[in-house]
Scaffold this active site. Structure first.
Site, PDB file in Angstrom:
ATOM      1  N   GLU A 194       0.833  -1.205   0.000  1.00 39.95           N
ATOM      2  CA  GLU A 194       0.000   0.000   0.000  1.00 39.95           C
ATOM      3  C   GLU A 194       0.864   1.249   0.000  1.00 39.95           C
ATOM      4  O   GLU A 194       1.936   1.287   0.609  1.00 39.95           O
ATOM      5  CB  GLU A 194      -0.917   0.007   1.228  1.00 39.95           C
ATOM      6  CG  GLU A 194      -1.813   1.239   1.334  1.00 39.95           C
ATOM      7  CD  GLU A 194      -2.779   1.152   2.508  1.00 39.95           C
ATOM      8  OE1 GLU A 194      -3.237   0.035   2.827  1.00 39.95           O
ATOM      9  OE2 GLU A 194      -3.083   2.197   3.110  1.00 39.95           O
ATOM     10  N   GLU A 237      -3.213   9.991   4.240  1.00 40.86           N
ATOM     11  CA  GLU A 237      -4.328   9.929   5.191  1.00 40.86           C
ATOM     12  C   GLU A 237      -4.415  11.230   5.975  1.00 40.86           C
ATOM     13  O   GLU A 237      -3.402  11.886   6.238  1.00 40.86           O
ATOM     14  CB  GLU A 237      -4.170   8.750   6.173  1.00 40.86           C
ATOM     15  CG  GLU A 237      -4.519   7.410   5.576  1.00 40.86           C
ATOM     16  CD  GLU A 237      -4.687   6.319   6.636  1.00 40.86           C
ATOM     17  OE1 GLU A 237      -4.432   6.578   7.822  1.00 40.86           O
ATOM     18  OE2 GLU A 237      -5.081   5.204   6.254  1.00 40.86           O
ATOM     19  N   TRP A 288     -13.611   6.718   7.001  1.00 41.16           N
ATOM     20  CA  TRP A 288     -13.942   5.708   7.998  1.00 41.16           C
ATOM     21  C   TRP A 288     -13.798   6.282   9.407  1.00 41.16           C
ATOM     22  O   TRP A 288     -13.196   7.341   9.613  1.00 41.16           O
ATOM     23  CB  TRP A 288     -13.106   4.450   7.819  1.00 41.16           C
ATOM     24  CG  TRP A 288     -11.628   4.621   7.733  1.00 41.16           C
ATOM     25  CD1 TRP A 288     -10.911   5.041   6.650  1.00 41.16           C
ATOM     26  CD2 TRP A 288     -10.667   4.369   8.763  1.00 41.16           C
ATOM     27  NE1 TRP A 288      -9.572   5.062   6.929  1.00 41.16           N
ATOM     28  CE2 TRP A 288      -9.382   4.650   8.221  1.00 41.16           C
ATOM     29  CE3 TRP A 288     -10.750   3.919  10.075  1.00 41.16           C
ATOM     30  CZ2 TRP A 288      -8.208   4.509   8.958  1.00 41.16           C
ATOM     31  CZ3 TRP A 288      -9.585   3.770  10.807  1.00 41.16           C
ATOM     32  CH2 TRP A 288      -8.348   4.062  10.252  1.00 41.16           C
ATOM     33  N   THR A 323      -5.230   7.409  15.074  1.00 41.40           N
ATOM     34  CA  THR A 323      -6.449   7.850  14.394  1.00 41.40           C
ATOM     35  C   THR A 323      -7.603   8.069  15.347  1.00 41.40           C
ATOM     36  O   THR A 323      -8.682   8.468  14.932  1.00 41.40           O
ATOM     37  CB  THR A 323      -6.877   6.817  13.337  1.00 41.40           C
ATOM     38  OG1 THR A 323      -7.101   5.568  13.983  1.00 41.40           O
ATOM     39  CG2 THR A 323      -5.825   6.653  12.278  1.00 41.40           C
TER      40      THR A 323
END
Length: 228
Positions: A125, A129, A217, A227
């Site tokens: 990946e 973000e 999300w 997060t």
């Protein structure tokens, strides 16, 4: 429904041909000015030239509005948390340049917005973000085979509230390097040669064919490290 390469699990399918083959890369610009630019995964015919993106979650919290792709997050009372949205490109990519013009989600503390290139099959990946509690900051990150390494993340101040204005975020993915840029300014460059792991005797550099994705999300609401 789940026949798309990288979403399909061949080991749990009826036969070895149940999963579609990767579609391959295509140079294109998607303006999200047509309702066909993104469709729910159940409606995807398998033709990547018909629908540029596929919404992979149910219920589908995506829509096209005023020439923009909008990803919503709604409150799931049963799970007691937000339920967001993820779209994947219908074409795959292995090296290239991808730019997304993005205004991130609301500044609620635990809301996470993401722009990624990912292979679910391998776990490679590359991403940008943003976390709602720090709207002026963007995180650049990469994963190799889903190995968690916190030192892979680097954070940058973009000089303003990412949820207030649109910015151009660019990932340049080359066999020898990856670079992350905002509004044409390179923030970071990662060289493949610098990812060599001596103990494993391998370069931990994302190289697997994957898909471009956009998502929102619920990362939590406590304001704790990461997060949340």
């Amino acid at each position: 429904m789940f026949c798309m390469w990288d979403l399909c699990d061949a080991t749990k399918s009826y036969n070895s041909t149940s999963c579609w083959k990767p579609e391959g890369c295509l140079g294109q610009t998607v303006n999200f000015d047509s309702s066909s630019d993104v469709v729910p995964v159940k409606q995807f015919s398998g033709n990547p030239n018909t629908n540029a993106f596929v919404s992979v979650f149910e219920p589908d919290n995506t829509k096209i509005e005023d020439g923009k792709l909008v990803l919503d997050m709604t409150y799931d009372s049963a799970q007691k948390k937000g339920f967001g949205a993820t779209v994947h490109a219908s074409h795959t990519i292995q090296y290239g340049t991808v730019t997304a013009r993005i205004k991130t989600a609301a500044i609620a503390k635990g809301v996470v917005s993401a722009f990624i290139i990912r292979s679910d099959q391998v776990g490679d990946e590359i991403d940008f973000e943003w976390v709602g509690k720090e709207p002026n900051t963007v995180e650049t990150n990469f994963f190799y085979h889903d190995i968690l390494n916190y030192s892979n993340s680097k954070y940058f101040d973009i000089g303003g509230d990412s949820s207030a204005d649109y910015h151009d975020y660019t990932i340049v993915w080359d066999p020898d390097f990856i670079s992350w840029a905002v509004d044409g300014k390179t923030l970071r460059t990662l060289k493949r040669e610098d990812t060599y792991n001596k103990s494993a005797k391998e370069y931990r550099f994302p190289a697997a064919e994957g898909r471009v994705g956009l998502s929102i999300w619920d990362g939590g609401n406590s304001g704790a490290e990461g997060t949340e």
